[in-house]
Design a protein around this motif. Structure first.
Motif, PDB file in Angstrom:
ATOM      1  N   ALA A 195      34.926  34.938  38.270  1.00 35.88           N
ATOM      2  CA  ALA A 195      35.691  33.724  38.586  1.00 35.88           C
ATOM      3  C   ALA A 195      36.802  34.026  39.584  1.00 35.88           C
ATOM      4  O   ALA A 195      37.302  35.159  39.665  1.00 35.88           O
ATOM      5  N   VAL A 196      37.180  33.006  40.334  1.00 31.78           N
ATOM      6  CA  VAL A 196      38.341  33.111  41.228  1.00 31.78           C
ATOM      7  C   VAL A 196      39.540  32.517  40.503  1.00 31.78           C
ATOM      8  O   VAL A 196      39.498  31.358  40.073  1.00 31.78           O
ATOM      9  N   PHE A 197      40.588  33.304  40.359  1.00 29.59           N
ATOM     10  CA  PHE A 197      41.795  32.846  39.676  1.00 29.59           C
ATOM     11  C   PHE A 197      42.725  32.195  40.692  1.00 29.59           C
ATOM     12  O   PHE A 197      43.048  32.788  41.726  1.00 29.59           O
ATOM     13  N   LEU A 198      43.140  30.970  40.380  1.00 24.54           N
ATOM     14  CA  LEU A 198      44.018  30.210  41.267  1.00 24.54           C
ATOM     15  C   LEU A 198      45.442  30.339  40.750  1.00 24.54           C
ATOM     16  O   LEU A 198      45.748  29.927  39.636  1.00 24.54           O
ATOM     17  N   VAL A 199      46.307  30.928  41.545  1.00 25.99           N
ATOM     18  CA  VAL A 199      47.690  31.164  41.132  1.00 25.99           C
ATOM     19  C   VAL A 199      48.634  30.510  42.128  1.00 25.99           C
ATOM     20  O   VAL A 199      48.274  30.225  43.263  1.00 25.99           O
TER      21      VAL A 199
END
Length: 211
Positions: free
Chosen positions: A138-142
């Motif tokens: 997954a791509v973590f959105l921060v």
């Protein structure tokens, strides 16, 4: 899915086996828990139970909510995960709520309440998210929180800085949490941090059932 169908499905997932020698029908116990998690005050729930001929104190309903030990279902496989932290006030003190959300479904994946915010705590939070869900790809959105960015890097997770867009899902949830904790002070009034943390996980469970 119609709202009443989702409500019934959510009630079915509430386990009240922790209650012993209770005269209240199981369905009404589950209904009281669900109604409180979806926004109804303890006083109003007590009034509803009285319509069915059941008289219970507000503290009884409150205790059932916490003893039910509800939390988001594990084993999710999101493509993106929006993570963030926000300040929650508990008995006049600041605490930090960490949350992970699937922005495609708006479901809460995990929450944790901490007395402060550090990179070590952010790493621990992400470690639990990894244990509960399949997020390796997954791509973590921060956002601008350096602790979460550093924690993602140390875990070897793919992350992207995003101020708006898909991150709006976690911001909406934070607004709702703050509305609930300010409007229904009996949820956190004189509560210990462990009790508040438990309530937030229960809130996450209810949120996922009704979105």
């Amino acid at each position: 899915m119609p709202e009443n169908a989702r409500l019934i499905g959510s009630i079915d997932q509430i386990d009240v086996e922790f209650v012993e020698r209770e005269a209240t029908p199981e369905l009404l116990m589950k209904l009281g828990i669900q109604l409180h998690l979806t926004g109804l005050s303890l006083s109003n729930i007590v009034s509803i139970l009285e319509v069915f001929g059941v008289k219970r104190a507000r503290s009884t309903v409150h205790n059932r909510v916490h003893k039910a030990d509800l939390q988001p279902e594990a084993g999710q496989s999101p493509d993106h995960v929006a993570v963030d932290e926000t300040v929650i006030r508990l008995n006049g003190q600041q605490y930090w709520l960490y949350a992970a959300v699937d922005p495609e479904t708006n479901e809460l994946l995990h929450t944790e309440l901490e007395s402060t915010t550090t990179t070590v705590l952010a790493q621990s939070f992400l470690a639990t998210v990894r244990e509960k869900h399949d997020v390796e790809d997954a791509v973590f959105l921060v956002n601008g929180a350096s602790s979460l960015q550093t924690a993602c890097s140390r875990h070897g997770l793919d992350f992207s800085y995003e101020k708006r867009g898909n991150r709006n899902s976690v911001e909406r949830i934070f607004r709702e949490v703050k509305r609930r904790t300010s409007s229904f002070s009996n949820s956190f009034s004189h509560a210990e941090p462990e009790t508040a943390d438990n309530w937030l996980r229960s809130f996450a469970f209810a949120w996922n059932q009704l979105i």
